[in-house]
Design an enzyme around this catalytic site. Sequence first.
Site, mmCIF file in Angstrom:
data_model
loop_
_atom_site.group_PDB
_atom_site.id
_atom_site.type_symbol
_atom_site.label_atom_id
_atom_site.label_comp_id
_atom_site.label_asym_id
_atom_site.label_seq_id
_atom_site.Cartn_x
_atom_site.Cartn_y
_atom_site.Cartn_z
ATOM 1 N N THR A 49 25.410 98.424 186.460
ATOM 2 C CA THR A 49 23.987 98.369 186.169
ATOM 3 C C THR A 49 23.789 97.456 184.971
ATOM 4 O O THR A 49 24.521 97.546 183.978
ATOM 5 C CB THR A 49 23.374 99.769 185.974
ATOM 6 O OG1 THR A 49 21.971 99.626 185.766
ATOM 7 C CG2 THR A 49 23.997 100.538 184.833
ATOM 8 N N GLU A 50 22.826 96.537 185.080
ATOM 9 C CA GLU A 50 22.785 95.422 184.139
ATOM 10 C C GLU A 50 22.361 95.823 182.731
ATOM 11 O O GLU A 50 22.524 95.044 181.802
ATOM 12 C CB GLU A 50 21.908 94.289 184.677
ATOM 13 C CG GLU A 50 20.474 94.645 184.989
ATOM 14 C CD GLU A 50 20.267 95.003 186.459
ATOM 15 O OE1 GLU A 50 21.181 95.613 187.059
ATOM 16 O OE2 GLU A 50 19.195 94.679 186.993
ATOM 17 N N ASN A 51 21.833 97.031 182.567
ATOM 18 C CA ASN A 51 21.541 97.470 181.213
ATOM 19 C C ASN A 51 22.808 97.890 180.464
ATOM 20 O O ASN A 51 22.710 98.284 179.300
ATOM 21 C CB ASN A 51 20.491 98.592 181.211
ATOM 22 C CG ASN A 51 20.840 99.734 182.131
ATOM 23 O OD1 ASN A 51 21.319 99.522 183.247
ATOM 24 N ND2 ASN A 51 20.609 100.941 181.683
#
Lengths: 221, 235
Positions: A49-51
């Site tokens: 997940t890019e966060n």
Amino acid sequence: MSEPKDARVVIARQAARLLKDGDYVNLGIGIPTLIPNYLPHDVHITLHTENGMLGYGPYPHEGEQDPDLINAGKETVTELPGCSYFGSEQSFALVRGGHLAATVLGAMEVSASGDLANWMIPGKKVKGMGGAMDMVAGAKKVIVAMEHATKDGKPKILPQCTLPLTGKGVVHAIVTEMATFEIGKDGLVLTALNPDYTQDAVRQATGAPFTVSAALQSYAR
Amino acid sequence: MNKTTASAAEAVKNVPDGATILVGGFGVCGVPENLLTALRAQGAKNLTLVSNNAGLDEFGIGTLLKNGQVKKMIMSYGGECKAFEEMALDGRLQVEWNPQGTLAERIRAGGAGVAGFYTPTGYGTPVAEGKETRQFDGRWHVFERGLRADFAFIKAWKGDVLGNLEYRKTARNFNQVMATAAETVIAEVEQLVEVGGLHPDHIHTPGIYVDHVLKGSKYLKLIEKLTVRKAAAHV
């Protein structure tokens, strides 16, 4: 004919078949989030997940949610054993650097040459591209998982996109409730067909011409 | 050396009108809540904020937007804040859209003394318009500039009085990189510990980057989308 709700499941189940055991994968918002439910039992993937996390798990049990543990859709998620955290700069360095095996994301339009439009409609509210442009520029395989036509029944697979692009020539495969296409140098190739539909029906619903793979597969029922 | 600051008001008192501020956080996760609340009370105007999102109408950056303090946002996604959508649409707010990874890398470059970089992200899209493009190894790239700011507002889990910081889970997000790229870096922490209270191998942001440390007095730590597992669900 499938009901709209079933279409999402058909798409997720078929997209899951394109992932391999051991893949590190980023799943976009919407239909792609259903994919982990339909992975074959011998296929284990690690979700990015890019966060800033690799190895997130399902939603928490009620009462176990943690405001510091969310996915890029801002949903509460959980840790799986072996997960890791990092900052946004490293999260996107691993994307841009080609370390993700695949990303699966939705689309408003896809062209026969792999152009993708999924972030803005001119004149309407612009929410922003988030990480989509980075994802499609960096992942080794870019899979679009979407319903075959718009709500108005218009084709979403087109000779050329009409909307502003998210990426140019970036899509490798398209999975819809009707069919799966690979995108090669010569355009769309039909590689799998949902047996609920005929090739003619797919041609009618598709805005660009396609060839049929000699190894055409059928969607699992 | 002791970098602690007594209050959030004290921490933000020198932010002038027209300042550019990096604001950590992803959605409402890992947001420097106390500093943003104090900045709203302090009232600085014509601000340029660099942040992945625009907060919510009643939380974080959204409250500064509604208070008329922000001239421009440099960001990647604003879908959750109605005030933002309205102000961006009617032109009261300038918006510079950046792909999320390009935004992170621009800040990383700014903090690392790199003037700019070529990235394949955004080639052939509206974000490449007006920018230099160049082909490397058969692939087109877009030139993006490094990004620095006057201030950075950072949120960490733990910090010591020297400004060493440790983040928690996905609340790290943009905070770690933003701590490297501003003239004045203000970090707020949930737990303030003495020197030696952090394991040196667990420090994500070394104190050299941080000018002021604030022990946050209150954390709402909102959840934007509470999603829980149904009893029988299998994933």
